[in-house]
Design an enzyme around this catalytic site. Structure first.
Site, PDB file in Angstrom:
ATOM      1  N   LEU A   1       0.852  -1.191   0.000  1.00 22.09           N
ATOM      2  CA  LEU A   1       0.000   0.000   0.000  1.00 22.09           C
ATOM      3  C   LEU A   1       0.883   1.234   0.000  1.00 22.09           C
ATOM      4  O   LEU A   1       1.640   1.475   0.940  1.00 22.09           O
ATOM      5  CB  LEU A   1      -0.905   0.005   1.234  1.00 22.09           C
ATOM      6  CG  LEU A   1      -1.768   1.257   1.428  1.00 22.09           C
ATOM      7  CD1 LEU A   1      -2.812   1.372   0.317  1.00 22.09           C
ATOM      8  CD2 LEU A   1      -2.448   1.237   2.797  1.00 22.09           C
TER       9      LEU A   1
ATOM     10  N   HIS B   1       5.989   2.998  11.732  1.00 18.44           N
ATOM     11  CA  HIS B   1       6.593   4.242  11.261  1.00 18.44           C
ATOM     12  C   HIS B   1       5.525   5.334  11.315  1.00 18.44           C
ATOM     13  O   HIS B   1       4.347   5.071  11.047  1.00 18.44           O
ATOM     14  CB  HIS B   1       7.081   4.042   9.822  1.00 18.44           C
ATOM     15  CG  HIS B   1       7.897   5.166   9.291  1.00 18.44           C
ATOM     16  ND1 HIS B   1       7.327   6.335   8.817  1.00 18.44           N
ATOM     17  CD2 HIS B   1       9.242   5.309   9.141  1.00 18.44           C
ATOM     18  CE1 HIS B   1       8.286   7.143   8.400  1.00 18.44           C
ATOM     19  NE2 HIS B   1       9.452   6.550   8.587  1.00 18.44           N
TER      20      HIS B   1
END
Length: 350
Positions: free
Chosen positions: A125, A229
């Protein structure tokens, strides 16, 4: 208009450009033209039915039809680990006890695991930073569930998603520095690239077969186990609102979490329904074709020519009223059926 469709060979240049914007840590989209071309071919062969389940992988693109440009990608692997072993760490516990010394201590550990073998995986993605607006991110992510709902027979009973783990602004992974470096003796970016381009034999050859004691890791490494992240936090939130959860499995390289769910329990899969297409021009008096209505994911039922869009509408009966432009984008005609579901859960405000 923004629409999602299966990848085509002509998309290679745009996808290569996107890959250059991902940064370190996204193993499934390396900026390697040969690898990306092979990934596209594998997707095309998947749609043609010429691959075994362990090799099958669907790749979708988000296209800006006005610019005629691919601005995002997302993918589904049908069944991971059937050809190449699928590795992650399971966060577990070992108990050390001694009645004689009156000691009882539970110790967090990392076990090398293949527990997700055979599950379907949501992966790859990525959305161009310039297009991270107008709900394009949730659209590109959740459309995969709508495809799974339409063609449920091709996918596993469980679906997983490996989320990108924490790295700092220099691309340094605290988890890798405390774990992987001791076994591989290479930089995180190099290991990340090798894994992303399918060169995974070194993982089986070099990873520890015995549990690792988390307490022996550096404090900054312990702190990022199961964390994503910062740029991945929105993607994690999108999947969690659909029912995927962290169940204690993390990536062997960066410690990022793996989310998972029973496929049939995912909201989009469970709640999507079919409607019959009616085509009419937009009218200010029209209640159904309403720019202020709820936002919906809409897709056709064509396996080889899958198309999906976002639209605002009100659902009043078993029909779905589309403008000619929306019908053209979906590749449907009056009387065809489409699959539809709200982009967000009814109780979720966006």
């Amino acid at each position: 208009m923004m629409k999602v469709r299966p990848v085509e060979r002509r998309d290679l240049a745009d996808i290569f450009e996107l890959a250059g914007k991902t940064g370190v840590g996204m193993t499934s989209l390396p900026q390697n033209e040969q690898h990306l071309a092979a990934r596209i071919e594998r997707a095309l062969n998947t749609w043609q039915g010429s691959l075994d389940p362990g090799e099958q992988g669907y790749l979708f693109v988000l296209e800006d039809s006005e610019q005629q440009k691919v601005v995002g990608v997302s993918a589904i692997e049908v069944a991971v680990g059937l050809n190449d072993p699928w590795y992650n760490f399971r966060v577990g516990t070992l108990v050390h006890a001694s009645k004689a010394l009156n000691v009882y201590k539970s110790v967090p550990t990392l076990f090398l695991s293949n527990d997700h073998t055979g599950y379907s995986e949501l992966c790859t993605l990525f959305l161009d930073p310039d297009y991270r607006k107008d709900k394009n991110g949730p659209f590109l992510s959740k459309v995969r569930f709508l495809f799974i709902a339409a063609f449920r027979q091709y996918f596993s009973r469980k679906v997983i998603a490996e989320m990108r783990g924490y790295t700092d602004e220099q691309g340094r992974s605290p988890f890798w520095e405390s774990v992987g470096r001791h076994f591989f003796s290479i930089e995180f970016a190099k290991a990340d690239y090798l894994s992303g381009t399918g060169q995974k034999a070194f993982i089986a050859e070099l990873m520890p077969k015995h549990p690792l004691y988390v307490d022996f890791l550096a404090e900054e490494a312990r702190a990022v186990i199961g964390q994503v992240h910062p740029h991945t936090a929105p993607a994690r939130a999108v999947l969690e609102t659909e029912g995927l959860q962290y169940q204690g499995y993390v990536d062997i390289f960066d410690g990022g979490p793996t989310l998972e769910a029973n496929t049939d329990d995912v909201r989009v899969v469970r709640d999507s329904s079919k409607r019959t297409v009616v085509i009419k021009d937009y009218d200010i008096e029209d209640y159904d074709i309403d720019p202020n209505g709820r936002l919906y994911l809409v897709a056709n039922d064509h396996y080889h020519h899958f198309r999906a869009i976002l639209m605002n509408t009100h659902l009043s009966d078993e029909r779905l009223r589309l403008t000619p432009e929306s019908a053209e984008a979906l590749g449907v005609a009056a009387g065809d059926s489409v699959r539809i579901v709200s982009l967000f859960a009814p109780e979720t405000k966006r």
